[in-house]
Design a protein around this motif. Sequence first.
Motif: not given
Length: 289
Positions: A118-134
Motif C-alpha cells: 500500500k506504500a507510496t514511499g519507503i525510508w531506510f534509516t542509518g546504522g549498518r547496511h549489512w543488517r538490511l542485506a541480512d
Amino acid sequence: MFLKKQCSLFLLLNVLLCATLTRAQDNTLTVGPTQGALIIVGGGKVGPDIWARFIELAGGEGANIVVIPTANEDASIATGVSVEKDLLQRLGVDNVTILHTRDRKQADDPGFVAALRKATGIWFTGGRHWRLADSYLNTLAHREFKALLARGGVIAGTSAGATIQGSFMVRGDTKGNTLMIGDHIEGLDFIHNVTIDQHLLTRNRQFDLVEVIRQRPELLGIGIDESTAIVVQKDIFEVIGNSFVAIYDAKNFSADAPKTTDEAASSGPFYFLGKGQRFDLKERRVLRR
C-alpha cells in the motif's frame, strides 16, 4: 566442403546477430529505476529540502510511508521511538508505518509485506547496511521494494540506507565500517553497477572509493557528503542539500585520460558536483545547466 562453409557462415552470422541484439538491449537498459525515484542521502542532519522532496515524490500529505529502521541497533529499535515517523507526521503525513524484522522467514511472509503493497514511499534509516542485506536481500520484502518503484513510488535512505540502494556495497563488513570490501557486498540494487559511500567529506572519506573502483572498474562510485542527497529518476540524478557529491569513474584514473571541459573539471581520480547539478548515470557525464 561447400556445406561446411555454409554452416560456418551461418554460425558466424548468428554470433554477429546475437552480439548486435545484446548491444541493442544494453543500450535500452537504465542504470536508475525505470519508474519511480530514489533519494540517496549522505547521512548527518537531513535538511527540510530533502524531506520536502521525499514527501512530494511520495504523494504529498496523502502519502503512505513505511519507515524501515532495520539497519539500526536492536536496543535503539526496541525503544519504539522513531524520529523519522514523528518528523513525517509533524510535516503533515498521517500514514506512517514502522516495518522491521531480523527474520528472513518473516520478510518472506505476505502478511509482513502488506504495508509495503500500500506504500507510496519507503525510508531506510542509518546504522549498518549489512543488517538490511541480512534481513531483506532476495526476499519477498525485497521484491515489494522494487514493486513500489515500478508503480511510481519513491525509496529514500540515509547513511546505511544510502549504501544499501546500490548494487555493490562498500563498508559492509560485520566487523566494522572501515573495511571497504568486506563480508557483505551485495546491495538491494535499486541503482545498477553503482557503489555508494556516505559521510564523505565530514569523515574525510573522499579517497576511500578510489581503490574500490580500481579493483571494480565496471562500477561507478558515488560519494555523498552529509546533509546532501541525490534524487535519481531513470538515468539522471540531481544534487540537493548543503554540500557535495563526488564521482569516481575508472576511465578518469589514467594519467592520459581526457580532461572534462564542463563545470566539474578535475585532474584527479574523482570530481565534485554541487547543489543543482545533474549527472547522466548511463553516459557517466555531467549535464550542462
